[in-house]
Design an enzyme around this catalytic site. Structure first.
Site, PDB file in Angstrom:
ATOM      1  N   ASP A  37     -80.323  -6.885 -31.277  1.00 14.58           N
ATOM      2  CA  ASP A  37     -79.187  -6.345 -30.530  1.00 14.58           C
ATOM      3  C   ASP A  37     -79.149  -4.830 -30.716  1.00 14.58           C
ATOM      4  OD1 ASP A  37     -76.259  -7.727 -29.459  1.00 14.58           O
ATOM      5  OD2 ASP A  37     -76.318  -5.577 -29.876  1.00 14.58           O
ATOM      6  N   ASN A  94     -70.843 -15.988 -26.294  1.00 15.80           N
ATOM      7  CA  ASN A  94     -69.656 -15.642 -25.513  1.00 15.80           C
ATOM      8  C   ASN A  94     -69.858 -16.146 -24.092  1.00 15.80           C
ATOM      9  OD1 ASN A  94     -68.387 -14.146 -27.638  1.00 15.80           O
ATOM     10  ND2 ASN A  94     -69.912 -12.555 -27.304  1.00 15.80           N
ATOM     11  N   HIS A 105     -76.612 -13.368 -18.681  1.00 16.99           N
ATOM     12  CA  HIS A 105     -77.808 -14.197 -18.917  1.00 16.99           C
ATOM     13  C   HIS A 105     -77.532 -14.898 -20.241  1.00 16.99           C
ATOM     14  CE1 HIS A 105     -82.310 -14.946 -18.660  1.00 16.99           C
ATOM     15  NE2 HIS A 105     -82.002 -15.358 -19.896  1.00 16.99           N
ATOM     16  N   HIS A 107     -77.117 -16.316 -23.743  1.00 17.38           N
ATOM     17  CA  HIS A 107     -77.703 -15.889 -25.013  1.00 17.38           C
ATOM     18  C   HIS A 107     -76.871 -16.371 -26.190  1.00 17.38           C
ATOM     19  CE1 HIS A 107     -74.991 -12.724 -23.524  1.00 17.38           C
ATOM     20  NE2 HIS A 107     -74.684 -12.465 -24.791  1.00 17.38           N
ATOM     21  N   HIS A 109     -76.055 -15.032 -30.043  1.00 18.81           N
ATOM     22  CA  HIS A 109     -76.193 -14.003 -31.068  1.00 18.81           C
ATOM     23  C   HIS A 109     -76.487 -14.739 -32.375  1.00 18.81           C
ATOM     24  CE1 HIS A 109     -73.848 -10.734 -28.867  1.00 18.81           C
ATOM     25  NE2 HIS A 109     -73.482 -11.801 -28.194  1.00 18.81           N
TER      26      HIS A 109
END
Ligand code: AMP
Length: 125
Positions: A37, A94, A105, A107, A109
């Protein structure tokens, strides 16, 4: 307002997948890419994405093949093991505007390598 109904081929992760934008890749196979990130909230903060075009978790679960889904979830475990995270890490996804999803897109974390905040529902990612 984030539109999760139609996939935006120009979202930043689509561009990372096409290698139009550089990223620090930590894991890749036919189905999955994982990269650091750009604004880490922990010493380890990696984004894991499927290579297929899915806007969010629901889109992925409802529309991706079983092969893609298994590859994705196995990748998360492999990344945690390859990076010595088994003393504690957190997975966050999220979904939608209320959750402040910024990139449409799908994902996960993965954050770790520090003692994470107690209030997971008020998480930093
Ligand atoms: P989310 O709010 O769950 O959609 O999170 C999107 C994440 O993507 C944020 O944590 C950003 O810091 C991260 N991000 C945005 N652009 C990039 C980029 N070019 N490379 C790596 N991470 C990025």
């Amino acid at each position: 307002m984030l539109d999760l109904k139609k996939y935006d081929k120009n979202n930043i992760f689509a561009r990372i997948l096409r290698k139009e934008i550089n990223s620090k890749i930590v894991y890749e196979n036919n189905y999955v890419l994982a990269f650091e990130d750009i604004h880490p909230v922990a010493p380890f903060h990696v984004l894991v994405i499927p290579k297929g075009e899915y806007t969010c978790y629901n889109d992925f679960i409802n529309n991706a093949s079983q092969e893609e889904q298994i590859a994705f979830f196995k990748a998360v475990a492999e990344i945690s093991e390859q990076n010595d995270l088994l003393d504690g890490y957190r997975i966050v996804s999220n979904i939608g505007s209320n959750a402040r999803q910024m990139v449409p897109h799908f994902h996960f974390h993965i954050v770790g390598k520090k003692i994470l905040p107690h209030k997971s529902m008020e998480g930093e990612v």
